[in-house]
Scaffold this motif. Structure first.
Motif: not given
Lengths: 124, 124, 124, 124, 124, 124
Positions: A45, A49, A57-59, A61-63, A65-66, A74-75, A79, A96-97
């Motif tokens: 962070x 971050x 918001x963009x971060x 979206x990346x998280x 997706x990853x 679990x994580x 998020x 996104x999904x």
């Protein structure tokens, strides 16, 4: 920047993404490994971050997706909450999904959508 | 919506993301499997990329992240070009890759950054 | 083919693979995202499973293998049932999992075998 | 069964799947690690491929799917040849890859199709 | 070496890594597939774990890392116990997980650390 | 610890693992993203590789396994060299790859062994 500044800046970033309850839950890891906790805060962070160039918001979206791509469901829960906290709407998260279907296939997308449904219900 | 409309809408979406040269390269797959090509256009771009709710830039953020996370470096090249085409800056692409470090580790992030460096050079 | 025909053909394919109960369970996703549901039916089952060239049994061999390889054990359950429905025997399913040992290693094969054991018990 | 029988039965299985040239190429690994070679032959082909219950064609469907799903494109080449050798047609191989789209997404399916195209050309 | 010697040597190796209770739990798989069980013992433990060149501790470092990297958290539990049994300390196990952060990212490392915490508690 | 100390300690760790040539090659990433380079040195090597509790040899066992398991064969080369530099023998490296067969399957193990063979030849 000194190391305690990285830690402090990490804590501040976490406050912007996660509720007090979620942060308390994440901090449980400190009991097993204070060093891993320090890395999550200072590197995850504080270093990542807290950077500029991309919005919160963009971060997220990346998280998201990853996490979906590697099946780290679990994580995904915390998020999905973070994504809502920083301003993504339910419609955008669903979108996104759906976009992920083409890149990771249905199994992971369907599982992610089920978890999103649970989180949406809890936050209503 | 009829199926030929899905195909046409997919072709239009592809024009917004990829250069004429890249699209010609992608179309090579049609020689091996016209049906897979039809799905790429109608489902991938007609059904997925043509949807609303997310911007072109946001869709490329998802795509780049999904490709990096699964190590699909072959497809990463055309989507790095697409990302630049729809308006992501080099700085933002670099930042996406850096954010990924925390979620997928250094090996994939470093390989992605090397490929990004090549694409940036080609597009200068 | 018009889009509502893709959807109808998807529904028919699903009837051949899944019991009424399983289909009702899958349809739950419609409450969270009607669009993802539409894609599962029209693209997943209408475009992919309704195609010729491969038998239902062959399609389930591919599906089971893809799920085991990516560790998508949540979806594995319904497709183990589907595999039995379209005519794969327990012995053949066990054999698919054993063959996977050489390609994905013991951890995923062992977890898949445990889940297969549960499904076999339920369907006795 | 004694161990040299497992090895012999593995060699016989390999003859049914791979051309003399391909087998010579695979045997290169023996120079680096004779023990890994022994395991490939005795366990991979002697214990796994020599089993009953599934046909050669069914085993190659599993193998191709496992390789595509994990992005193991290096090994995909020899198994595309093996698939043709044991009786899968080009149309069936293309169909396997298309079915995978729904389970692993476009990037891996498209890369697999490109490699299949190369192998089909070489074997014409 | 004859096959029943591989099996016996596998059983002996398993005794060095796992408690009687854990081995009884693993043996459950025999009821579903005696052949998979035979491969786990003869190949997994007889051929692989019984080899020289690496110590038991080194083998568990490899195993833990492979499980964390592929997100095989179900099997992680028994191998965390095995790691403790062959002499890795809690501090070393924590350190393995921390080293993994750089190679697989935080999500898998954090999930692994949580599971390690549970196992440490059970074995106190 | 101040940040420039993390960076210096990372550089020192890198000297113990990599030759001057390899380090010069890795530093190429600095031209594309100085920030990613800083993270590789300060976090990857300063925070992770500089820690105690595990030996250099143990850290390379983890690294090699994580790279093989995720199929990150590009980075595998430099870490095979690093493994030799910190004292792993060729026999031990071969043994690590063989142990991985049971956890990740033959395809990745075979590809890793081929790359190890190349590195062994270069370093003779």
């Amino acid at each position: 920047m000194e190391n305690n500044k990285r830690y402090e800046s990490g804590l501040r970033a976490m406050e912007e993404f996660f509720s007090k309850e979620v942060r308390a839950g994440m901090e449980e890891i400190k009991k097993i490994s204070p060093d891993l906790w320090e890395m999550i805060v200072s590197f995850g962070f504080g270093d990542l971050y807290s950077r500029n160039t991309l919005s919160h918001v963009q971060r997220e979206i990346i998280t998201l997706t990853a996490l979906i791509t590697q099946g780290a469901f679990d994580q995904l829960k915390v998020h999905l909450q973070a994504a809502l906290n920083v301003g993504l709407s339910k419609e955008e998260i669903i979108e996104i999904i759906i976009h992920c279907v083409g890149y990771v296939g249905f199994p992971k997308a369907v599982q992610a959508m089920g978890i999103a449904g649970e989180i949406f219900k809890e936050t209503e």
